[in-house]
Design a protein around this motif. Structure first.
Motif, PDB file in Angstrom:
ATOM      1  N   ASP A 228       0.839  -1.192   0.000  1.00 57.81           N
ATOM      2  CA  ASP A 228       0.000   0.000   0.000  1.00 57.81           C
ATOM      3  C   ASP A 228       0.882   1.252   0.000  1.00 57.81           C
ATOM      4  OD1 ASP A 228      -2.001   1.811   0.173  1.00 57.81           O
ATOM      5  OD2 ASP A 228      -2.556   1.345   2.251  1.00 57.81           O
ATOM      6  N   PRO A 229       0.857   2.039  -1.054  1.00 56.75           N
ATOM      7  CA  PRO A 229       1.717   3.226  -1.088  1.00 56.75           C
ATOM      8  C   PRO A 229       1.283   4.334  -0.143  1.00 56.75           C
ATOM      9  CG  PRO A 229       0.312   3.179  -3.029  1.00 56.75           C
ATOM     10  CD  PRO A 229       0.078   1.884  -2.294  1.00 56.75           C
ATOM     11  N   GLN A 230       0.031   4.286   0.375  1.00 57.73           N
ATOM     12  CA  GLN A 230      -0.432   5.317   1.289  1.00 57.73           C
ATOM     13  C   GLN A 230      -0.053   5.028   2.735  1.00 57.73           C
ATOM     14  OE1 GLN A 230      -4.639   5.794   0.683  1.00 57.73           O
ATOM     15  NE2 GLN A 230      -4.412   6.408  -1.480  1.00 57.73           N
ATOM     16  N   SER A 231       0.513   3.813   2.986  1.00 56.33           N
ATOM     17  CA  SER A 231       0.915   3.468   4.343  1.00 56.33           C
ATOM     18  C   SER A 231       2.232   4.166   4.687  1.00 56.33           C
ATOM     19  CB  SER A 231       1.066   1.955   4.480  1.00 56.33           C
ATOM     20  OG  SER A 231       1.605   1.624   5.739  1.00 56.33           O
ATOM     21  N   ARG A 232       2.298   4.683   5.913  1.00 46.21           N
ATOM     22  CA  ARG A 232       3.509   5.380   6.339  1.00 46.21           C
ATOM     23  C   ARG A 232       4.693   4.409   6.426  1.00 46.21           C
ATOM     24  NH1 ARG A 232       6.331   9.825   5.959  1.00 46.21           N
ATOM     25  NH2 ARG A 232       7.732  10.133   7.762  1.00 46.21           N
ATOM     26  N   ARG A 233       4.467   3.210   6.891  1.00 48.82           N
ATOM     27  CA  ARG A 233       5.542   2.213   6.995  1.00 48.82           C
ATOM     28  C   ARG A 233       6.082   1.840   5.616  1.00 48.82           C
ATOM     29  NH1 ARG A 233       3.457  -2.157  11.549  1.00 48.82           N
ATOM     30  NH2 ARG A 233       3.487  -0.704  13.338  1.00 48.82           N
ATOM     31  N   VAL A 234       5.191   1.693   4.658  1.00 53.57           N
ATOM     32  CA  VAL A 234       5.615   1.351   3.304  1.00 53.57           C
ATOM     33  C   VAL A 234       6.463   2.473   2.717  1.00 53.57           C
ATOM     34  CG1 VAL A 234       4.811   0.849   0.970  1.00 53.57           C
ATOM     35  CG2 VAL A 234       3.673  -0.193   2.926  1.00 53.57           C
ATOM     36  N   GLN A 235       6.056   3.693   2.947  1.00 54.47           N
ATOM     37  CA  GLN A 235       6.813   4.824   2.432  1.00 54.47           C
ATOM     38  C   GLN A 235       8.202   4.902   3.053  1.00 54.47           C
ATOM     39  OE1 GLN A 235       4.360   8.259   3.096  1.00 54.47           O
ATOM     40  NE2 GLN A 235       2.730   7.593   1.679  1.00 54.47           N
ATOM     41  N   VAL A 236       8.265   4.688   4.377  1.00 54.32           N
ATOM     42  CA  VAL A 236       9.565   4.743   5.058  1.00 54.32           C
ATOM     43  C   VAL A 236      10.481   3.619   4.566  1.00 54.32           C
ATOM     44  CG1 VAL A 236      10.707   4.495   7.288  1.00 54.32           C
ATOM     45  CG2 VAL A 236       8.663   5.919   7.089  1.00 54.32           C
ATOM     46  N   ALA A 237       9.950   2.403   4.410  1.00 51.48           N
ATOM     47  CA  ALA A 237      10.756   1.278   3.932  1.00 51.48           C
ATOM     48  C   ALA A 237      11.268   1.525   2.520  1.00 51.48           C
ATOM     49  CB  ALA A 237       9.946  -0.010   3.996  1.00 51.48           C
ATOM     50  N   ARG A 238      10.365   2.068   1.665  1.00 52.62           N
ATOM     51  CA  ARG A 238      10.775   2.343   0.290  1.00 52.62           C
ATOM     52  C   ARG A 238      11.866   3.416   0.236  1.00 52.62           C
ATOM     53  NH1 ARG A 238       6.197   5.119  -2.734  1.00 52.62           N
ATOM     54  NH2 ARG A 238       6.943   6.726  -1.290  1.00 52.62           N
ATOM     55  N   ASP A 239      11.693   4.474   1.011  1.00 46.42           N
ATOM     56  CA  ASP A 239      12.692   5.544   1.017  1.00 46.42           C
ATOM     57  C   ASP A 239      14.027   5.051   1.589  1.00 46.42           C
ATOM     58  OD1 ASP A 239      10.754   7.164  -0.011  1.00 46.42           O
ATOM     59  OD2 ASP A 239      10.212   8.071   1.920  1.00 46.42           O
ATOM     60  N   THR A 240      13.961   4.187   2.587  1.00 42.64           N
ATOM     61  CA  THR A 240      15.190   3.644   3.171  1.00 42.64           C
ATOM     62  C   THR A 240      15.973   2.828   2.155  1.00 42.64           C
ATOM     63  OG1 THR A 240      14.175   3.568   5.370  1.00 42.64           O
ATOM     64  CG2 THR A 240      16.133   2.220   5.020  1.00 42.64           C
ATOM     65  N   LEU A 241      15.270   2.000   1.393  1.00 41.85           N
ATOM     66  CA  LEU A 241      15.945   1.187   0.376  1.00 41.85           C
ATOM     67  C   LEU A 241      16.490   2.058  -0.753  1.00 41.85           C
ATOM     68  CD1 LEU A 241      13.575  -1.924   0.145  1.00 41.85           C
ATOM     69  CD2 LEU A 241      15.725  -1.672   1.400  1.00 41.85           C
ATOM     70  N   ARG A 242      15.767   3.124  -1.114  1.00 44.73           N
ATOM     71  CA  ARG A 242      16.272   4.014  -2.153  1.00 44.73           C
ATOM     72  C   ARG A 242      17.560   4.713  -1.707  1.00 44.73           C
ATOM     73  NH1 ARG A 242      14.070   2.356  -6.828  1.00 44.73           N
ATOM     74  NH2 ARG A 242      11.788   2.440  -6.813  1.00 44.73           N
ATOM     75  N   GLN A 243      17.572   5.162  -0.463  1.00 41.21           N
ATOM     76  CA  GLN A 243      18.787   5.799   0.050  1.00 41.21           C
ATOM     77  C   GLN A 243      19.946   4.810   0.124  1.00 41.21           C
ATOM     78  OE1 GLN A 243      17.767   7.555   3.800  1.00 41.21           O
ATOM     79  NE2 GLN A 243      16.333   9.050   2.897  1.00 41.21           N
ATOM     80  N   ALA A 244      19.680   3.595   0.557  1.00 42.38           N
ATOM     81  CA  ALA A 244      20.743   2.581   0.615  1.00 42.38           C
ATOM     82  C   ALA A 244      21.265   2.262  -0.778  1.00 42.38           C
ATOM     83  CB  ALA A 244      20.219   1.314   1.286  1.00 42.38           C
ATOM     84  N   GLU A 245      20.357   2.255  -1.761  1.00 46.98           N
ATOM     85  CA  GLU A 245      20.793   1.993  -3.138  1.00 46.98           C
ATOM     86  C   GLU A 245      21.716   3.097  -3.642  1.00 46.98           C
ATOM     87  OE1 GLU A 245      18.793   1.528  -7.610  1.00 46.98           O
ATOM     88  OE2 GLU A 245      17.543   1.758  -5.810  1.00 46.98           O
ATOM     89  N   GLN A 246      21.406   4.347  -3.298  1.00 47.13           N
ATOM     90  CA  GLN A 246      22.242   5.459  -3.734  1.00 47.13           C
ATOM     91  C   GLN A 246      23.612   5.464  -3.034  1.00 47.13           C
ATOM     92  OE1 GLN A 246      19.971   9.010  -3.119  1.00 47.13           O
ATOM     93  NE2 GLN A 246      18.444   8.511  -4.706  1.00 47.13           N
ATOM     94  N   GLN A 247      23.654   5.040  -1.775  1.00 48.27           N
ATOM     95  CA  GLN A 247      24.912   5.071  -1.016  1.00 48.27           C
ATOM     96  C   GLN A 247      25.794   3.857  -1.268  1.00 48.27           C
ATOM     97  OE1 GLN A 247      23.890   5.585   3.086  1.00 48.27           O
ATOM     98  NE2 GLN A 247      22.900   7.573   2.744  1.00 48.27           N
ATOM     99  N   ALA A 248      25.205   2.764  -1.747  1.00 42.68           N
ATOM    100  CA  ALA A 248      25.986   1.536  -1.974  1.00 42.68           C
ATOM    101  C   ALA A 248      26.699   1.623  -3.313  1.00 42.68           C
ATOM    102  CB  ALA A 248      25.076   0.313  -1.913  1.00 42.68           C
TER     103      ALA A 248
END
Length: 383
Positions: free
Chosen positions: A343-363
């Motif tokens: 669910d893209p409207q869930s706050r947890r889903v948004q935080v998890a997605r943003d965390t993985l995007r940031q990790a992808e950029q830093q790796a």
């Protein structure tokens, strides 16, 4: 009467022979020749006696000498045999002594060779000890720096090299020599260049991936999310004198209905507003990028979550192994799966997605600089 017939004259009696060794002077007077015997016969007899006595004496004397010679020969023969026996014993002893001497000489040669080897080793040790303290410190710094470079290559971080350079600077600072100033200058430049390098923090990235991995079971899927019921709107009871104000204050009332609401009674208006609120709570309009996400059954949802976990685990292992290309691929796939399936409207889903995007950029893999200036200065100093 012929002369042959004549009777012979009576012969004179022959005196008895003198015993051997008796001198003529010792002869008795009765032994003297009779007056009728020829003198020459007497002289011959005396000479014969003298010769016989001399021969007997000489024979006895020769016999004595022969006996003495035989005794001397026997004595000398015994002495010779004794000497030969002693010579044989001495020869055997000399042979044994020669063998012992040869063995000792061989042992001494071996010990001399060993002593020569030990002497050469001691000389090398003395030469190594004779080197100055500065050379030892420089050699230790060079070895430590090369070992730190190997560790940095294995870890993918310049931290071991930075630590080694700082320790080398501290050790070189204790040497009051103008030769090490060039090394310290090169060392400071390498430290500045290595300090400007920003490498990905593998531990932090792995911790972020672990945090998302723990929240996978709690993330809501699009197909299984429950519709959000809005709180029941209690339409205000509008007074007959102000129907337009009540219609304007009614939440979510369509602008086109404002006109006819003014023309209907208040009870009908209240019923219409309640029906509209119930319809809004039942119907939900959501934009879904992947229509297949709405068709997931609960059984399939389990496998979706497990697939996401496997992706995250693969990304974590790739990060720990410093395989950044593989880690970026897994992180991108996991973020896309979260964006499509959950669910893209869930706050947890948004935080998890943003965390993985940031990790992808830093790796991202960063090329580590080498302290070439310091190594060149150390090599020039060790020549």
């Amino acid at each position: 009467m012929s002369p042959n017939d004549a009777s012979p004259e009576p012969a004179a009696p022959v005196p008895p022979a003198d015993p051997p060794g008796a001198s003529p002077a010792a002869a008795p007077a009765s032994a003297r020749p009779a007056p009728g015997v020829p003198r020459a016969l007497w002289i011959a007899a005396v000479a014969v006696l003298l010769l016989g006595a001399s021969g007997a004496y000489l024979g006895w004397s020769a016999q004595q000498r022969v006996g003495l010679l035989e005794q001397e020969l026997v004595r000398r023969q015994q002495a010779t045999e004794t000497a030969v026996t002693e010579a044989r014993v001495l020869a055997n002893e000399a042979r044994d002594a020669a063998r012992d001497a040869a063995a000792r000489v061989a042992l001494l040669d071996a010990r001399v060779s060993e002593a020569a080897l030990q002497r050469s080793q001691v000389e090398q040790l003395l030469q190594s000890l004779a080197r100055s303290r500065d050379d030892k410190v420089v050699a230790d710094v060079d070895s430590a720096l090369r070992l730190a470079m190997r560790h940095a290559t294995l870890l993918g971080s310049p931290e071991p090299v930075v630590v080694a350079l700082r320790q080398a600077d501290e050790r070189l600072a204790q040497i009051d020599s103008a030769r090490v100033q060039r090394v310290r200058t090169a060392l400071a430049r390498d430290l500045q260049r290595l300090g400007a390098v920003r490498t990905p923090d593998i531990a932090t990235l792995a911790a972020r991936v672990d945090e998302v991995l723990r929240q996978v079971d709690e993330l809501p899927l699009v197909a299984l999310v429950e519709p959000r019921r809005a709180p029941a709107a209690t339409p205000p009871r509008a007074e007959p004198a102000a129907p337009a104000a009540a219609a304007a204050s009614a939440p979510d009332a369509p602008a086109s209905a404002a006109g006819w609401l003014e023309r209907v009674p208040a009870v009908t208006r209240d019923v219409a507003l309640r029906v509209w609120a119930e319809a809004k709570s039942v119907l939900r309009i959501t934009r879904i990028e992947d229509p297949a996400a709405m068709l997931l059954t609960p059984e399939q949802a389990y496998f979706v979550r497990e697939t996401l976990k496997l992706r995250l685990l693969s990304a974590r292992l790739a990060l720990l192994a410093r395989q950044f290309d593989l880690a970026q691929t897994d992180l991108h796939a996991a973020a896309a799966m979260i964006e499509r399936k959950f669910d893209p409207q869930s706050r947890r889903v948004q935080v998890a997605r943003d965390t993985l995007r940031q990790a992808e950029q830093q790796a991202r893999e960063v090329e580590l600089p080498r302290p070439d200036e310091t190594l060149a200065a150390l090599a020039a100093l060790l020549r």
